[in-house]
Design a protein around this motif. Sequence first.
Motif, short mmCIF file in Angstrom:
data_model
loop_
_atom_site.label_atom_id
_atom_site.label_comp_id
_atom_site.label_asym_id
_atom_site.label_seq_id
_atom_site.Cartn_x
_atom_site.Cartn_y
_atom_site.Cartn_z
N VAL A 41 0.96 -1.55 0.27
CA VAL A 41 0.13 -0.02 0.04
C VAL A 41 0.87 1.23 0.35
N SER A 42 1.88 1.31 0.96
CA SER A 42 2.66 2.45 0.81
C SER A 42 3.45 2.67 -0.47
N LYS A 43 4.16 1.50 -1.13
CA LYS A 43 4.62 1.96 -2.87
C LYS A 43 3.19 2.26 -3.42
N LYS A 44 2.21 2.01 -3.31
CA LYS A 44 1.04 2.61 -4.39
C LYS A 44 0.71 4.09 -3.85
N SER A 48 1.80 6.93 -6.54
CA SER A 48 0.50 8.08 -6.94
C SER A 48 0.69 9.73 -6.61
N THR A 49 1.07 9.32 -5.21
CA THR A 49 1.45 10.42 -5.30
C THR A 49 2.58 11.20 -5.88
N TRP A 54 3.92 14.95 -10.70
CA TRP A 54 4.12 15.58 -11.45
C TRP A 54 3.23 15.82 -12.40
N ILE A 55 1.68 16.08 -12.91
CA ILE A 55 1.07 16.35 -13.55
C ILE A 55 0.88 17.79 -13.07
#
Length: 97
Positions: A41-44, A48-49, A54-55
């Motif tokens: 979950v931390s990796k995901k 996502s962060t 970047w966006i």
Amino acid sequence: MAPKKIGAGKSNKRDSSILAKISNSEIVSQGRRAACDAVYVSKKLLWSTGKAAWIAGTTFLILAVPLIIEMEREQQLNELEFQQASLLGTPPPGALK
């Protein structure tokens, strides 16, 4: 050579079997699964962060850079008008107030 303790071999076997029982117990297995799930979950979340950052940065560049360029052009034009007015001897645009 140091004298050997009586029964030392038995305690080592008993210790290793106790450690084996503990490491193979259900509670340890549940703890490992929970730790693996937390890492997943931390990796995901980090992925996502980073993607969101970047966006946001790209969007800022796309929207803000043209505005900044336009503001710089306007400033350059104002400076050019001021220089021309001072060379021609007319008062600068804001001086008649």
